[in-house]
Scaffold this motif. Structure first.
Motif, PDB file in Angstrom:
ATOM      1  N   ARG A 276       1.965  10.814 -11.263  1.00 13.47           N
ATOM      2  CA  ARG A 276       1.022  11.914 -11.509  1.00 13.47           C
ATOM      3  C   ARG A 276       1.678  13.282 -11.441  1.00 13.47           C
ATOM      4  N   HIS A 277       2.576  13.486 -10.477  1.00 15.61           N
ATOM      5  CA  HIS A 277       3.041  14.833 -10.174  1.00 15.61           C
ATOM      6  C   HIS A 277       4.525  15.054 -10.464  1.00 15.61           C
ATOM      7  N   ALA A 278       5.290  14.016 -10.801  1.00 18.05           N
ATOM      8  CA  ALA A 278       6.727  14.176 -11.022  1.00 18.05           C
ATOM      9  C   ALA A 278       7.055  13.886 -12.470  1.00 18.05           C
ATOM     10  N   GLN A 279       8.303  13.617 -12.736  1.00 20.88           N
ATOM     11  CA  GLN A 279       8.741  13.337 -14.087  1.00 20.88           C
ATOM     12  C   GLN A 279       9.793  12.241 -14.055  1.00 20.88           C
ATOM     13  N   PRO A 280       9.962  11.499 -15.166  1.00 22.38           N
ATOM     14  CA  PRO A 280      10.927  10.415 -15.181  1.00 22.38           C
ATOM     15  C   PRO A 280      12.364  10.957 -15.127  1.00 22.38           C
ATOM     16  N   PRO A 281      13.326  10.036 -14.811  1.00 18.14           N
ATOM     17  CA  PRO A 281      13.158   8.596 -14.595  1.00 18.14           C
ATOM     18  C   PRO A 281      12.656   8.281 -13.189  1.00 18.14           C
ATOM     19  N   LEU A 282      11.992   7.126 -13.065  1.00 18.24           N
ATOM     20  CA  LEU A 282      11.446   6.670 -11.793  1.00 18.24           C
ATOM     21  C   LEU A 282      12.187   5.421 -11.343  1.00 18.24           C
ATOM     22  N   HIS A 283      12.522   5.384 -10.067  1.00 19.90           N
ATOM     23  CA  HIS A 283      13.201   4.222  -9.492  1.00 19.90           C
ATOM     24  C   HIS A 283      12.548   3.874  -8.160  1.00 19.90           C
ATOM     25  N   LEU A 284      12.398   2.605  -7.904  1.00 19.60           N
ATOM     26  CA  LEU A 284      11.849   2.097  -6.647  1.00 19.60           C
ATOM     27  C   LEU A 284      12.922   1.275  -5.955  1.00 19.60           C
ATOM     28  N   ARG A 285      13.089   1.508  -4.642  1.00 24.01           N
ATOM     29  CA  ARG A 285      14.104   0.779  -3.887  1.00 24.01           C
ATOM     30  C   ARG A 285      13.558   0.386  -2.520  1.00 24.01           C
ATOM     31  N   LEU A 286      13.822  -0.863  -2.133  1.00 21.03           N
ATOM     32  CA  LEU A 286      13.509  -1.364  -0.793  1.00 21.03           C
ATOM     33  C   LEU A 286      14.816  -1.641  -0.069  1.00 21.03           C
ATOM     34  N   ILE A 287      14.888  -1.196   1.191  1.00 24.14           N
ATOM     35  CA  ILE A 287      16.069  -1.415   2.022  1.00 24.14           C
ATOM     36  C   ILE A 287      15.609  -2.060   3.322  1.00 24.14           C
ATOM     37  N   ARG A 288      16.143  -3.227   3.599  1.00 21.49           N
ATOM     38  CA  ARG A 288      15.854  -3.907   4.864  1.00 21.49           C
ATOM     39  C   ARG A 288      17.081  -3.780   5.751  1.00 21.49           C
ATOM     40  N   CYS A 289      16.927  -3.071   6.859  1.00 24.44           N
ATOM     41  CA  CYS A 289      18.085  -2.785   7.701  1.00 24.44           C
ATOM     42  C   CYS A 289      17.614  -2.497   9.121  1.00 24.44           C
ATOM     43  N   ASP A 290      18.265  -3.138  10.095  1.00 25.55           N
ATOM     44  CA  ASP A 290      17.977  -2.904  11.517  1.00 25.55           C
ATOM     45  C   ASP A 290      16.495  -3.054  11.838  1.00 25.55           C
ATOM     46  N   ALA A 291      15.884  -4.145  11.397  1.00 27.23           N
ATOM     47  CA  ALA A 291      14.467  -4.433  11.650  1.00 27.23           C
ATOM     48  C   ALA A 291      13.553  -3.343  11.107  1.00 27.23           C
ATOM     49  N   CYS A 292      14.053  -2.552  10.190  1.00 26.10           N
ATOM     50  CA  CYS A 292      13.262  -1.477   9.597  1.00 26.10           C
ATOM     51  C   CYS A 292      13.258  -1.647   8.092  1.00 26.10           C
ATOM     52  N   LEU A 293      12.116  -1.430   7.499  1.00 25.00           N
ATOM     53  CA  LEU A 293      11.956  -1.545   6.056  1.00 25.00           C
ATOM     54  C   LEU A 293      11.718  -0.151   5.482  1.00 25.00           C
TER      55      LEU A 293
ATOM     56  N   LEU B 275       0.826  -1.200   0.000  1.00 19.47           N
ATOM     57  CA  LEU B 275       0.000   0.000   0.000  1.00 19.47           C
ATOM     58  C   LEU B 275       0.868   1.260   0.000  1.00 19.47           C
ATOM     59  N   ILE B 276       1.944   1.262   0.793  1.00 18.49           N
ATOM     60  CA  ILE B 276       2.850   2.418   0.825  1.00 18.49           C
ATOM     61  C   ILE B 276       3.471   2.649  -0.543  1.00 18.49           C
ATOM     62  N   VAL B 277       3.981   1.573  -1.149  1.00 15.52           N
ATOM     63  CA  VAL B 277       4.621   1.694  -2.457  1.00 15.52           C
ATOM     64  C   VAL B 277       3.621   2.161  -3.512  1.00 15.52           C
ATOM     65  N   SER B 278       2.398   1.659  -3.453  1.00 14.75           N
ATOM     66  CA  SER B 278       1.387   2.064  -4.424  1.00 14.75           C
ATOM     67  C   SER B 278       1.137   3.566  -4.355  1.00 14.75           C
ATOM     68  N   GLU B 279       1.017   4.101  -3.169  1.00 13.42           N
ATOM     69  CA  GLU B 279       0.751   5.531  -3.031  1.00 13.42           C
ATOM     70  C   GLU B 279       1.944   6.364  -3.494  1.00 13.42           C
ATOM     71  N   LEU B 280       3.161   5.955  -3.131  1.00 16.27           N
ATOM     72  CA  LEU B 280       4.340   6.729  -3.513  1.00 16.27           C
ATOM     73  C   LEU B 280       4.560   6.693  -5.025  1.00 16.27           C
ATOM     74  N   VAL B 281       4.416   5.524  -5.628  1.00 16.52           N
ATOM     75  CA  VAL B 281       4.617   5.417  -7.072  1.00 16.52           C
ATOM     76  C   VAL B 281       3.522   6.177  -7.817  1.00 16.52           C
ATOM     77  N   THR B 282       2.295   6.091  -7.351  1.00 18.59           N
ATOM     78  CA  THR B 282       1.204   6.825  -8.008  1.00 18.59           C
ATOM     79  C   THR B 282       1.451   8.336  -7.971  1.00 18.59           C
TER      80      THR B 282
END
Length: 503
Positions: free
Chosen positions: A428-445, A417-424
């Motif tokens: 809608r409001h920004a410009q390319p290029p678009l990149h998505l990144r997930l970082i798992r570190c210290d029990a935090c995503l 749900l978080i990723v869907s809202e951020l990517v949407t």
């Protein structure tokens, strides 16, 4: 007007009038058959408790109780035993309640009087002030000065070690490590002088200002530029003292292994490669903060896994001096050729302290050693996205598959749900290029969406009939924190949350 004033000046006359009125009202009510409902005086003791001291409240309550006993026990004929008991019990409970209310009210007033200093400079009712500690010692203990290494922050990006050697003078130098979003860390070294001498009173305020600016997550050179404004506000009378402050601000990213540095009058750090070879950083020291606008020098270096970054205290050169290379003749820089590979970070700090002392460095020596770490594909996942609404469903699939591989299935609904809202929002409001990144570190995503726009999004509360404007509000409700950082190629919107389960 004379009669009320007379009654107020003579409380006994006021009490006698109250008792006489009570008896007259209740006897008159009993004459027309209202014996059961004629004890109106039970409200008087609580009212007295809200206005009068305990002693006066006790007098009013006791008089009311005595009046009730006299009227319903002797003066009014034909009162049943049950009715007499009820009326007298009500008067007694009214007295008890009034005493409780009065006690609570006076207790609150006593606490307020204890907290507020009494007039005339008296010390009664005040907490004795704690023993005053030297500001330098306080700030040194905030990092690791003379304290166990366990007090050092333990970011995932680096392994830290701290060393110090003092002459007992005022503390005007500081070293700091500040965790940043995206598993990054900021390393700070600074010093403050006033009329050429250490300025221990300004040092803790500048250190706190740097930590506050770090939360805004700007580029290092922008952070030091804002620090100049803070220093000007801290010394409004610039003609009285010559205050200068040098600062080195470095940000290390364990994902890219890049370190971005900015210096305002501070010597460059020393880098020791994973093979143990000292490397000089090509970073001019610039000019320190002072009466004139500082010249901030910047640099960017690539650090391999296991590299050691050495930050140390530094005495700022006079304002207006030329910028050096970081190993100037003032003896503030650690000569690269003197640093040899050590078995541990603590040993490296000890060696650096010895070299600084031998080269005539500042009297109060501080060394912060940071051994870099890097994050690989087991903790980081990156995808390139098309600037098309169909990329939202593709982002959901990527995130779901990656979290399954990491064993974080319980975090999938929230993260998707978080990723869907951020990517949407980016589409809608920004410009390319678009990149998505997930970082798992210290029990935090951490979820990061990078785009080519420099416009900063802001959180707003959508109205009932609005068709949009709820994306960031949803993200803020689902995450521990979120924010935006700008860089040369656009901006990155990040959001952190803690998965329920995971390895």
């Amino acid at each position: 007007m004379a009669t009320p004033r007379l009654l107020l000046r003579h409380p006994s006359a006021l009490l006698a009038g109250y008792l006489a009125a009570t008896c007259a009202v209740q006897l008159n009510a009993s004459a027309v058959g209202l014996v059961r409902w004629s004890d109106y005086s039970v409200l008087a003791p609580p009212m007295a408790a809200a206005l009068l001291p305990v002693r006066h409240t006790l007098v009013v309550g006791a008089s009311t109780l005595a009046t009730s006993v006299a009227i319903y026990g002797f003066a009014i004929p034909g009162v049943s035993e049950g009715g007499r008991t009820v009326v007298i019990a009500a008067a007694f409970l009214s007295l008890a309640m009034s005493l409780v209310v009065c006690r609570v009210r006076t207790g609150q007033k006593a606490r307020c009087a204890f907290a507020i200093p009494p007039p005339g400079g008296e010390k009664r009712g005040r907490i004795a002030p704690a023993p005053r500690r030297d500001t330098g010692d306080l700030c040194a203990s905030l990092l690791a000065g003379g304290s166990p290494a366990g007090r050092l922050p333990q970011p995932a990006a680096v392994e830290l070690s701290y060393g110090r050697a003092d002459d007992g003078g005022p503390q005007a130098h500081w070293l700091d490590a500040i965790p940043l979003p995206g598993a990054r860390v900021a390393l700070v070294a600074g010093s403050v002088t006033e009329d050429g001498e250490p300025a221990p009173t300004l040092m803790p305020e500048l250190r706190a200002a740097v930590r506050t600016l770090a939360d805004i997550d700007m580029q290092p050179d922008e952070t030091l530029t804002h620090l100049q404004d803070v220093l000007h506000r801290l010394q409004p009378d610039e003609a009285a003292h010559d205050v200068t402050a040098s600062c080195l601000y470095a940000v290390y990213d364990p994902v890219t292994a890049d370190c971005t540095l900015a210096s305002a009058g501070h010597a460059a750090p020393i880098v020791i490669s994973p093979e143990g070879v000292p490397i000089a950083v090509d970073l001019p020291s610039g000019t320190p903060h002072g009466r004139t606008r500082a010249q901030v020098a910047t640099a960017e270096i690539r650090l391999g896994k296991g590299s050691v970054l050495l930050l140390h205290t530094h005495s700022a050169p006079p304002t207006g001096s030329g910028s050096g290379s970081g190993s100037g003749s003032d003896g503030s820089a650690v000569p690269e050729r003197r640093i040899e590979p050590q078995s541990s970070l603590a040993a490296t700090c000890h060696t650096a302290l010895q070299v600084l002392a031998a080269e005539g460095g500042p009297r109060q020596l501080r060394v912060l050693a940071a051994r870099t770490r890097t994050l690989d594909t087991t903790t980081v996942a990156t995808w390139d996205l098309a600037a098309d609404p169909a990329a939202v469903s593709a982002a959901r699939r990527h995130v779901t598959a990656q979290l399954t591989d990491w064993g974080l299935d319980d975090a999938t609904p929230t993260t998707v749900l978080i990723v869907s809202e951020l990517v949407t929002n980016a589409i809608r409001h920004a410009q390319p290029p678009l990149h998505l990144r997930l970082i798992r570190c210290d029990a935090c995503l951490t979820c990061e969406v990078t785009d080519g726009s420099t416009t900063t999004p802001h959180l707003r509360r959508a109205r009932t009939l609005d068709e949009g404007g709820r994306g960031l509000f949803i993200v803020a409700q689902l995450t521990c924190r979120w924010g935006t950082r700008h860089h040369a190629h656009g901006k990155t919107i990040w959001a952190e949350h803690t998965p329920l389960h995971g390895p």
